[in-house]
Design an enzyme around this catalytic site. Structure first.
Site, PDB file in Angstrom:
ATOM      1  N   CYS B 299       7.583  13.635  11.508  1.00  0.00           N
ATOM      2  CA  CYS B 299       6.876  13.207  10.297  1.00  0.00           C
ATOM      3  C   CYS B 299       5.986  11.990  10.510  1.00  0.00           C
ATOM      4  CB  CYS B 299       7.845  12.952   9.140  1.00  0.00           C
ATOM      5  SG  CYS B 299       9.337  12.075   9.609  1.00  0.00           S
ATOM      6  N   ASP B 423       3.006  14.458   1.842  1.00  0.00           N
ATOM      7  CA  ASP B 423       4.265  14.678   2.526  1.00  0.00           C
ATOM      8  C   ASP B 423       4.073  15.433   3.840  1.00  0.00           C
ATOM      9  OD1 ASP B 423       7.444  16.167   1.497  1.00  0.00           O
ATOM     10  OD2 ASP B 423       6.848  15.042   3.281  1.00  0.00           O
ATOM     11  N   HIS B 425       6.360  16.581   5.661  1.00  0.00           N
ATOM     12  CA  HIS B 425       7.490  17.462   5.949  1.00  0.00           C
ATOM     13  C   HIS B 425       7.226  18.906   5.560  1.00  0.00           C
ATOM     14  CE1 HIS B 425       9.200  13.397   5.527  1.00  0.00           C
ATOM     15  NE2 HIS B 425       9.978  13.770   6.500  1.00  0.00           N
TER      16      HIS B 425
END
Lengths: 399, 443
Positions: B299, B423, B425
């Site tokens: 990440c 994000d 992820h």
């Protein structure tokens, strides 16, 4: 099971006539159009007799050469579909000869093609053996599978025509001082690709590819100057070396050509009409004529009409296209090229010799392309000079 | 300038190419200049000729602007009529908005693409071709000029006006191309010209500049300086590097990454709150992209890639976005990690991100420590200020999670704060609709 070949009854009649006339074996070419699952044969053209050979053995190269010259005389949509032979020899002996012939012809035709082949192009050629004794007609495709043959009247009618006059304005570099055939073809490649990518308008409108043509007699064309792929390639690799290159001279071709293509069905698809057939006709007529002239020896006295003041750029007329209607068909034409020193009688003779077509001078359509007049003076760079419309032709002054 | 009625702006963009071909008897500079100028004169004549054609992409509209022939539209129609004729494209992944923003006065709302073409047929009968040969050891110049002009119009302007302006722009661009080619000519070496569009701050708007093709940005500093001066732009940030070229909304991004997916979201409403956001363009990097399975550990790498993409696309750096390996190698090179770090699946944090930005891109960054997440709220002012002044994305890492902060909605009076998070992820494909719906913004 396979392709169906529909042969015009006039062609059948002609073959029968040949059967009764000839003593020795006769070979020739079958000419027509391939489309979808069916093929239409509209002309059977016997190969002219070669005086040198004894006439006994069939000469592969001679027949191939015949095919090559005949291809130049066919308009868009019509091609050499196969080979026929009239002989009372046994089928077994004939089949080998025929297959050899057909392979030779197939190879020659695909190597002569100046356009990029499409995926759905049919390349199969067929062989037809006419046995005058038994009147049997074994008919095979080039993979030696029997093909379906049907005779039908009026195959020559109900064709749709699309045509246009295409402006040609080319400047091609010569890699070395001889304008050999390879060079002229390479130089035309860029132009050929442009034509292939051009957008065609039918009667002034851009029709979707799958739609059908209802009445499309005149097609005007736009040129898409470069497709996106070519454009992006050039932007990403702009090496300066690419821009200026040494050369051995240049060739310019300026004028217009009349292009025509035929489609058999009543409502042909737009894509076939514009993309495939008319464009191919355009490409091959220009390439053929440039080749014809550059194949001839340089500076032959009869060819040069006029010398301009600059010694090094004599101008030659490319041969102009003359159209000849087929008697058996209302709408089909074949063509030939008239050099500036030829008369119409030579055209008539050639049509008879190559295609077996009987015609007279008054039947020929000479109005589609006009003979260019060579101007005196060095007008190489001025684009406007040689493009003539009916109203503003330039005449060369008396010397 | 006050606009009386709400007309929208439409950009008409015409693209096409003309071939530049000429025969050069000698490679002497003055001769080349003469021949080149003459050839450009011919090209300009082509634009003014009756064979010049505009076709409007995805419509049946075809226009012969010099002949006043219009197919499928009339010359007096307002140009917004063309919009109605456009057949819808398939939604492409990678740039098309999932939802249409209402009331958003966005310049890039409508772009109409046209193609420049030349008609090659004429009514006959015409004269058969004439061929002429020159045999001489000489040179041949052959190049393709990629014409690309854009004009911004009001939706009520007529089509005829638009066409006239486009013709003028094309002629002007040919002049500029001629100038650029002659300017950058060295002996007999010539470069082609390349037009690029740049979106300058209003009211200058869309501007087109012709650059010599293939010349890297660093050699064109003088030209850019002159442009900054001409348009009265500050010299501390790039406007005319190639990376700054305006990306038209209807164009694909060749690399396939989404750009600014946050544009598809609506802002939260806070009492007395204001929104402070990243300025400019970044691309969205997340798990599983580039066939790199970094699910669970990558990440921070992805957040770093997003930040690098910002600097590259604003034109501050030319380096492409680094891969995981390149990031790891950079850390080994600065002595932060051992050699066996490269190729591993080890996690990195803010310190490492700072080191890589410094080493690979020469960028300095500031690290702000918060001992727990709740403390972040007190940093509202500082974050707001960052977005106002720097406008770059922020990487936040803590524990084993890393995210990218793209903006804050902050109320000075209540202290309330909301974060816009990108994000890394996410493991799915570049589908804007899925991304904006499924990936939540944190509070």
């Amino acid at each position: 099971m396979g392709r169906v070949y529909i042969v015009d009854e006039d062609v059948e009649e002609y073959l029968s006539k040949l059967c009764s006339q000839q003593a020795g074996p006769v070979t020739g070419l079958l000419i027509g159009q391939s489309s979808g699952q069916r093929d239409f044969v509209v002309i059977a053209a016997p190969t002219p007799k070669d005086e040198e050979s004894a006439g006994k053995t069939v000469d592969k190269e001679w027949v191939s050469e015949h095919a090559r010259q005949v291809s130049r005389m066919l308009l868009g949509g019509l091609t050499v579909l196969g080979v026929f032979m009239i002989t009372d020899a046994d089928a077994k002996d004939t089949i080998t000869t025929l297959r050899q012939l057909v392979f030779a012809v197939e190879n020659l035709i695909s190597s002569e093609q100046k356009w990029s082949p499409a995926e759905d192009d049919v390349t199969d050629c067929v062989t037809l053996h006419v046995n005058p004794k038994t009147r049997k007609y074994p008919f095979f495709n080039s993979a030696a599978k029997p093909a379906d043959l049907k005779y039908q009247s009026g195959v020559g009618s109900c064709w749709t025509t699309v045509s246009c006059w295409l402006n040609v304005d080319l400047l091609i570099p010569l890699p070395d001082s001889r304008a050999s055939k390879e060079n002229s073809q390479k130089g035309l490649k860029v132009w050929t690709r442009q034509i292939e990518n051009a957008v065609c308008l039918i009667d002034g409108k851009k029709l979707p590819e799958d739609s059908e043509l209802t009445s499309g007699q005149v097609v005007s064309k736009r040129q898409d100057l470069f497709d996106k792929k070519a454009l992006s390639e050039i932007i990403s690799k702009p090496r300066s070396a690419d821009v200026v290159q040494p050369c051995g001279g240049s060739v310019t071709v300026r004028g217009a050509v009349h292009c025509r293509a035929f489609l058999h069905t009543h409502k042909p698809k737009v894509k076939l009409a514009e993309k495939v057939l008319l464009k191919r006709d355009a490409i091959s007529t220009v390439a053929t004529r440039v080749q014809m002239l550059l194949d001839e020896p340089l500076a032959s006295e009869e060819q040069i009409k006029d010398f301009s003041e600059r010694e090094n750029c004599p101008e030659f007329c490319l041969p102009r296209r003359i159209f000849c209607p087929l008697k058996s068909s209302g709408s089909l034409y074949v063509c030939d090229y008239q050099f500036s020193d030829e008369g119409l009688s030579e055209i008539v003779d050639r049509l008879k010799e190559m295609l077996g077509v009987d015609t007279a001078e008054e039947d020929l359509d000479t109005t589609q392309e006009m003979t260019a007049e060579i101007t005196q003076g060095a007008f190489m760079a001025a684009a406007a000079a040689l493009l003539a419309t009916a109203a503003s032709m330039m005449y060369y002054s008396d010397m | 300038m006050v606009v009386a009625e709400p007309t929208t702006l439409i950009i008409f963009r015409v693209k096409g190419s003309l071939e530049l071909r000429c025969h050069l008897d000698s490679t002497e500079t003055s001769h080349i200049q003469k021949v080149l100028s003459r050839t450009f004169e011919n090209l300009r004549a082509q634009i003014k000729s009756e064979s010049c054609v505009f076709t409007v992409c995805n419509t049946p509209v075809i226009i012969w602007p010099n002949k006043d022939v219009y197919e499928d539209i009339t010359p007096d129609s307002p140009c917004e009529d063309v919009l109605q004729r456009i057949q819808s494209d398939e939604p492409e992944s990678g740039g098309k908005r999932a939802t249409k923003k209402k009331g958003k006065k966005d310049l890039s709302a409508s772009v109409i693409s046209l193609r420049l073409m030349m008609e090659v047929t004429k009514p006959g009968p015409l004269s058969a071709p004439v061929i002429s040969k020159t045999v001489q050891k000489s040179h041949f110049l052959s190049a393709t000029l990629p014409l690309d002009c854009a004009v911004r119009t009001h939706s009520k302007d007529t089509i005829k006006d638009v066409c006239d302006r486009l013709l003028e722009a094309l002629t002007q661009q040919l002049c500029e191309m001629e100038k650029v080619m002659l300017q950058h000519m060295k002996g007999s070496t010539l470069l082609t010209a390349e037009p690029l569009h740049f979106l300058l701050p209003e009211p200058k708007g869309l501007v087109t500049v012709v650059f010599p093709a293939g010349v890297p940005d660093k050699e064109l500093e003088a030209q850019r300086r002159e442009l900054h001066q001409r348009f009265k732009l500050p010299n501390d940030r790039p406007y005319f590097r190639r990376a700054n070229a305006y990306h038209f909304p209807n164009e694909h991004y060749k690399d396939g990454y989404l750009r600014n997916p946050h544009h598809a979201l609506t802002h939260p409403t806070l009492e007395n709150g204001k929104v402070f956001m990243v300025q400019g363009i970044y691309s969205y990097h997340h798990y599983m992209q580039d066939r790199m399975d970094d699910n669970g550990w990558g990440c921070a790498y992805r957040s770093l890639q997003t930040i690098c993409s910002w600097f590259q696309q604003q034109g501050y750096v030319e380096q492409p976005v680094p891969s995981h390996k390149e990031i790891q190698q950079a850390l080994v090179d600065v002595g932060d990690k051992q050699a066996n770090f490269v190729g591993s699946r080890q996690w990195i944090g803010s310190i490492e991100v700072q080191a890589v930005l410094n080493h690979l891109l020469g960028i300095t960054s500031k690290i702000m420590f918060v001992s727990q997440g709740s403390e972040l709220a007190s940093k509202g002012r500082e974050l707001a200020n960052h977005f106002l002044t720097e406008g770059t994305p922020i990487m936040i890492g803590g524990g084993v999670l890393a995210h990218t902060i793209l903006g804050v909605a902050w109320s000075e009076s209540t202290g309330q704060i909301r974060y816009l998070i990108l994000d890394p992820h996410y493991t799915g494909s570049e589908d804007l609709q899925v991304i904006t719906e499924k990936v939540p913004a944190c509070t």
